[in-house]
Design a protein around this motif. Structure first.
Motif, PDB file in Angstrom:
ATOM      1  N   HIS A  49     -49.277  61.022  54.450  1.00  0.00           N
ATOM      2  CA  HIS A  49     -49.055  61.926  53.326  1.00  0.00           C
ATOM      3  C   HIS A  49     -49.424  61.155  52.061  1.00  0.00           C
ATOM      4  O   HIS A  49     -48.783  60.170  51.713  1.00  0.00           O
ATOM      5  N   SER A  50     -50.499  61.579  51.386  1.00  0.00           N
ATOM      6  CA  SER A  50     -50.973  60.890  50.182  1.00  0.00           C
ATOM      7  C   SER A  50     -50.204  61.363  48.957  1.00  0.00           C
ATOM      8  O   SER A  50     -50.089  62.572  48.718  1.00  0.00           O
ATOM      9  N   MET A  51     -49.708  60.413  48.184  1.00  0.00           N
ATOM     10  CA  MET A  51     -48.997  60.756  46.959  1.00  0.00           C
ATOM     11  C   MET A  51     -49.955  61.013  45.797  1.00  0.00           C
ATOM     12  O   MET A  51     -49.553  61.531  44.761  1.00  0.00           O
ATOM     13  N   LYS A  52     -51.211  60.621  45.953  1.00  0.00           N
ATOM     14  CA  LYS A  52     -52.265  60.934  44.986  1.00  0.00           C
ATOM     15  C   LYS A  52     -51.903  60.502  43.560  1.00  0.00           C
ATOM     16  O   LYS A  52     -52.018  61.276  42.605  1.00  0.00           O
ATOM     17  N   GLY A  53     -51.452  59.271  43.471  1.00  0.00           N
ATOM     18  CA  GLY A  53     -51.195  58.697  42.154  1.00  0.00           C
ATOM     19  C   GLY A  53     -49.774  58.836  41.665  1.00  0.00           C
ATOM     20  O   GLY A  53     -49.393  58.204  40.677  1.00  0.00           O
ATOM     21  N   ARG A  54     -48.961  59.662  42.321  1.00  0.00           N
ATOM     22  CA  ARG A  54     -47.562  59.791  41.906  1.00  0.00           C
ATOM     23  C   ARG A  54     -46.795  58.541  42.334  1.00  0.00           C
ATOM     24  O   ARG A  54     -46.963  58.058  43.447  1.00  0.00           O
ATOM     25  N   THR A  55     -45.960  58.044  41.464  1.00  0.00           N
ATOM     26  CA  THR A  55     -45.244  56.791  41.721  1.00  0.00           C
ATOM     27  C   THR A  55     -43.891  57.044  42.370  1.00  0.00           C
ATOM     28  O   THR A  55     -43.090  57.848  41.876  1.00  0.00           O
ATOM     29  N   LEU A  56     -43.642  56.350  43.457  1.00  0.00           N
ATOM     30  CA  LEU A  56     -42.366  56.440  44.159  1.00  0.00           C
ATOM     31  C   LEU A  56     -41.538  55.187  43.878  1.00  0.00           C
ATOM     32  O   LEU A  56     -42.062  54.079  43.886  1.00  0.00           O
ATOM     33  N   GLN A  57     -40.241  55.369  43.657  1.00  0.00           N
ATOM     34  CA  GLN A  57     -39.322  54.249  43.461  1.00  0.00           C
ATOM     35  C   GLN A  57     -38.674  53.918  44.801  1.00  0.00           C
ATOM     36  O   GLN A  57     -37.744  54.601  45.242  1.00  0.00           O
ATOM     37  N   LEU A  58     -39.202  52.880  45.450  1.00  0.00           N
ATOM     38  CA  LEU A  58     -38.801  52.561  46.813  1.00  0.00           C
ATOM     39  C   LEU A  58     -37.323  52.188  46.919  1.00  0.00           C
ATOM     40  O   LEU A  58     -36.666  52.542  47.911  1.00  0.00           O
TER      41      LEU A  58
ATOM     42  N   SER B  89     -32.433  54.115  60.056  1.00  0.00           N
ATOM     43  CA  SER B  89     -32.941  54.958  58.971  1.00  0.00           C
ATOM     44  C   SER B  89     -33.336  54.020  57.850  1.00  0.00           C
ATOM     45  O   SER B  89     -32.502  53.594  57.062  1.00  0.00           O
ATOM     46  N   GLU B  90     -34.615  53.676  57.778  1.00  0.00           N
ATOM     47  CA  GLU B  90     -35.040  52.661  56.812  1.00  0.00           C
ATOM     48  C   GLU B  90     -36.483  52.855  56.372  1.00  0.00           C
ATOM     49  O   GLU B  90     -37.289  53.441  57.076  1.00  0.00           O
ATOM     50  N   TRP B  91     -36.756  52.350  55.175  1.00  0.00           N
ATOM     51  CA  TRP B  91     -38.116  52.339  54.631  1.00  0.00           C
ATOM     52  C   TRP B  91     -38.677  50.932  54.708  1.00  0.00           C
ATOM     53  O   TRP B  91     -37.964  49.957  54.462  1.00  0.00           O
ATOM     54  N   ARG B  92     -39.973  50.842  55.030  1.00  0.00           N
ATOM     55  CA  ARG B  92     -40.660  49.560  55.057  1.00  0.00           C
ATOM     56  C   ARG B  92     -42.023  49.695  54.385  1.00  0.00           C
ATOM     57  O   ARG B  92     -42.625  50.777  54.401  1.00  0.00           O
ATOM     58  N   VAL B  93     -42.492  48.600  53.816  1.00  0.00           N
ATOM     59  CA  VAL B  93     -43.854  48.561  53.288  1.00  0.00           C
ATOM     60  C   VAL B  93     -44.714  47.897  54.352  1.00  0.00           C
ATOM     61  O   VAL B  93     -44.413  46.792  54.808  1.00  0.00           O
ATOM     62  N   GLN B  94     -45.767  48.590  54.776  1.00  0.00           N
ATOM     63  CA  GLN B  94     -46.605  48.067  55.849  1.00  0.00           C
ATOM     64  C   GLN B  94     -48.063  48.445  55.603  1.00  0.00           C
ATOM     65  O   GLN B  94     -48.391  49.624  55.477  1.00  0.00           O
ATOM     66  N   GLY B  95     -48.917  47.446  55.499  1.00  0.00           N
ATOM     67  CA  GLY B  95     -50.347  47.701  55.288  1.00  0.00           C
ATOM     68  C   GLY B  95     -50.637  48.509  54.044  1.00  0.00           C
ATOM     69  O   GLY B  95     -51.579  49.316  54.050  1.00  0.00           O
ATOM     70  N   GLY B  96     -49.859  48.310  53.002  1.00  0.00           N
ATOM     71  CA  GLY B  96     -50.071  49.045  51.764  1.00  0.00           C
ATOM     72  C   GLY B  96     -49.493  50.454  51.780  1.00  0.00           C
ATOM     73  O   GLY B  96     -49.635  51.191  50.802  1.00  0.00           O
ATOM     74  N   GLU B  97     -48.849  50.837  52.880  1.00  0.00           N
ATOM     75  CA  GLU B  97     -48.238  52.163  52.996  1.00  0.00           C
ATOM     76  C   GLU B  97     -46.714  52.036  52.987  1.00  0.00           C
ATOM     77  O   GLU B  97     -46.160  50.965  53.238  1.00  0.00           O
TER      78      GLU B  97
ATOM     79  N   VAL C  77     -36.219  61.953  45.829  1.00  0.00           N
ATOM     80  CA  VAL C  77     -35.410  60.866  45.257  1.00  0.00           C
ATOM     81  C   VAL C  77     -36.328  59.817  44.650  1.00  0.00           C
ATOM     82  O   VAL C  77     -36.111  59.346  43.532  1.00  0.00           O
ATOM     83  N   GLY C  78     -37.375  59.462  45.371  1.00  0.00           N
ATOM     84  CA  GLY C  78     -38.321  58.460  44.884  1.00  0.00           C
ATOM     85  C   GLY C  78     -39.074  58.886  43.649  1.00  0.00           C
ATOM     86  O   GLY C  78     -39.485  58.046  42.836  1.00  0.00           O
ATOM     87  N   LEU C  79     -39.258  60.199  43.495  1.00  0.00           N
ATOM     88  CA  LEU C  79     -39.953  60.738  42.320  1.00  0.00           C
ATOM     89  C   LEU C  79     -39.009  60.983  41.146  1.00  0.00           C
ATOM     90  O   LEU C  79     -39.442  61.416  40.074  1.00  0.00           O
TER      91      LEU C  79
END
Length: 261
Positions: free
Chosen positions: A134-143, A181-189, A214-216
């Protein structure tokens, strides 16, 4: 009179790109993944073969580790059955392994849990990945906010507020236990990873959609807890697109992480 030969139970590990299919479960229009597999098996064995999957995936959702079983007599090596399946299935469905198993194995009933992964591209995804993220297309997410929100899903809750109605009159208990239930940064995603015994219809996509908000900054992390406690689906929860979601693994023995919770 010769005694009938008892068919062998076969366990198959299967991956698929769900983009062109109407989910896993058989459909009247025969455009589901299970339809294509059943058609291939009927061609191989010359009769109707009933497959049973570990779980359903929705239209557009992918799988890296779907499991299904079927019963059939096969006198040749296991690898030849795997190859026979592969050559008869359309592009996008890829059996990875076929193994003979005891009759007591059941792809759905024997499953102890499932892992799902949702992939988000912070920017614009490259064409070869666009079907799977799912591409955010420039929208910034607060991880950090999304990680906090994910923590509210851990444990046992009534997930009615994060489920959708299938529209077939089906009713099922809405209490589920999540041990991951967790978020990870992997390969730039950004990857959301969740594990549980089972999930409700559109539950993971609904959870992810709420955490994206929430991230937005459209929702506070603590609102996840409030929505859970309400046990009612509202317009505050919007499901994330199917393309980012994949059934990654079916557990037949619980992982150590699950046992420690």
């Amino acid at each position: 009179m010769k005694e009938a030969i008892k068919p062998t139970r076969w366990r198959c590990l299967c991956a698929y790109d769900g983009t062109e299919f109407n989910g896993w479960q058989k459909q009247p229009n025969r455009k589901a993944v299970q339809d294509k597999i059943d058609e291939a098996l009927a061609e191989i064995f010359g009769c109707t073969i009933r497959t049973i999957g570990a779980g359903r995936t929705d239209a557009g959702v992918h799988a890296a580790g779907q499991v299904f079983h079927f019963d059939a007599s096969w006198k040749h090596p296991e690898d030849s059955l795997l190859q026979a399946l592969r050559v008869r299935l359309p592009v996008g469905i890829s059996p990875r392994m076929v193994t003979a198993v005891p009759d007591r194995f059941h792809a759905h009933i024997s499953a102890q849990g499932k892992r799902y992964r949702y992939r988000i591209c912070p920017g614009w995804a490259m064409p070869e990945k666009d079907r799977f993220v799912h591409s955010m297309k420039g929208r910034t997410l607060q991880l950090d906010r999304m990680k906090e929100a994910a923590s509210f899903f851990l444990g046992t809750h009534d997930f009615a507020a994060f489920a959708a109605n299938r529209g077939h009159g089906e009713k099922e208990p809405t209490v589920r236990k999540l041990w991951r239930s967790e978020w990870r940064v992997q390969g730039g995603e950004l990857h959301f990873i969740t594990e549980a015994k089972g999930y409700l219809y559109k539950m993971v996509r609904s959870m992810t959609g709420a955490m994206i908000d929430v991230g937005l900054g459209r929702m506070e992390p603590s609102e996840i807890s409030e929505i859970l406690l309400s046990s009612k689906r509202t317009g505050r929860v919007v499901s994330a697109p199917a393309r980012g979601l994949s059934m990654e693994k079916v557990f037949y023995r619980l992982p150590k992480l699950a046992r420690s919770k």
